[in-house]
Each structure stands twice: as C-alpha cells, then as structure tokens.
Write an enzyme that holds these catalytic residues in place. Structure first.
Site, mmCIF file in Angstrom:
data_model
loop_
_atom_site.group_PDB
_atom_site.id
_atom_site.type_symbol
_atom_site.label_atom_id
_atom_site.label_comp_id
_atom_site.label_asym_id
_atom_site.label_seq_id
_atom_site.Cartn_x
_atom_site.Cartn_y
_atom_site.Cartn_z
ATOM 1 N N ASN A 5 0.799 -1.221 0.000
ATOM 2 C CA ASN A 5 0.000 0.000 0.000
ATOM 3 C C ASN A 5 0.835 1.277 0.000
ATOM 4 O OD1 ASN A 5 0.869 -0.380 2.638
ATOM 5 N ND2 ASN A 5 -1.008 0.363 3.563
ATOM 6 N N CYS A 6 2.151 1.162 -0.073
ATOM 7 C CA CYS A 6 3.044 2.317 -0.128
ATOM 8 C C CYS A 6 2.998 2.927 -1.526
ATOM 9 C CB CYS A 6 4.468 1.879 0.212
ATOM 10 S SG CYS A 6 5.719 3.142 -0.097
ATOM 11 N N GLY A 7 2.793 4.218 -1.618
ATOM 12 C CA GLY A 7 2.709 4.895 -2.905
ATOM 13 C C GLY A 7 3.967 4.761 -3.740
ATOM 14 N N VAL A 67 6.204 2.344 -3.582
ATOM 15 C CA VAL A 67 6.295 0.943 -4.010
ATOM 16 C C VAL A 67 5.357 0.729 -5.208
ATOM 17 C CG1 VAL A 67 5.818 -1.453 -3.366
ATOM 18 C CG2 VAL A 67 7.050 0.041 -1.790
ATOM 19 N N LYS A 68 4.166 1.298 -5.139
ATOM 20 C CA LYS A 68 3.221 1.178 -6.257
ATOM 21 C C LYS A 68 3.808 1.767 -7.537
ATOM 22 C CE LYS A 68 -1.033 1.266 -3.519
ATOM 23 N NZ LYS A 68 -2.235 2.036 -3.176
#
Length: 115
Positions: free
Chosen positions: A9-11, A13-14
């Site tokens: 859910n880390c931006g 990482v996305k």
C-alpha cells in the site's frame, strides 16, 4: 530474478511496481510486513547500504516512536527496530542480485536498467 521489497500500500512501491510492469521487467515482490525479514538479510543490507539509509525517518512509524528511542538510535537498535517493525524500512528496496537500490525515481530506474 529481481526482487522488490516493500509493502503493497506504499505509494512509492506502487510507482516502482508500475514502472517495472510497464517495462516488462520480471520481478518477485516481497511484502516484508507480511512475510517478514530475517536478521541475516537485514544485516547484509546494513553492511551494503548503511543503517541510516535503510531507516525511514519520514514515515509515521518513525514519528510515533518515543523521543527517547529516536534520540538514542544506533546501528544495533535500528536493526532491532527494523526487524520488529519492517514498515520503518525505507522502500522500495530493489535487489538486483549483485547490488541493492533504495527508493524509486524513474530516472534512477532507467539508469539501472539501461544495459
């Protein structure tokens, strides 16, 4: 195979996952919040990248720590903290096999995969 470490859910990482997917680069994703991390692996990262680089001091996990813990942090306590709360590790961490890369920017990833 490449391995990307982080939490889903880390931006950032996305963004890294989307970039790798768009370029058709195969990788395995390791959610270290669910799957954890072993001390030997983390110690190897610390030796290569430094504990100060790995410790995410911008996130909410860091800000929620008592001031005394934050003020007295050293390598040993940072490793303990990262093992207990992997979400405090800066992310994403891309394991290229021969080296590791912290964080994400399109320019840096372009350079990493230029060859």
């Amino acid at each position: 195979m490449l391995k990307l470490y982080g939490i889903p859910n880390c931006g950032t990482v996305k963004k890294a996952r989307a970039w790798l997917d768009a370029k058709g680069i195969e990788y395995a994703f390791h959610d270290y919040k669910k799957a954890g991390l072993d001390e030997q692996q983390l110690s190897a990262w610390v030796a290569e990248l430094g504990w100060e680089s790995l410790l995410n001091r911008r996130g909410t996990t860091w800000r929620k720590l008592p001031e005394g813990v934050r003020a007295g942090i050293d390598e040993a306590s940072a490793i303990r903290l990262m093992l207990e709360s992997p979400s405090i590790i800066r992310r994403p961490l891309l394991d290229l096999g021969t080296k590791r890369h912290l964080g994400f920017s399109e320019a840096e990833y372009e350079e990493l995969f230029a060859s």
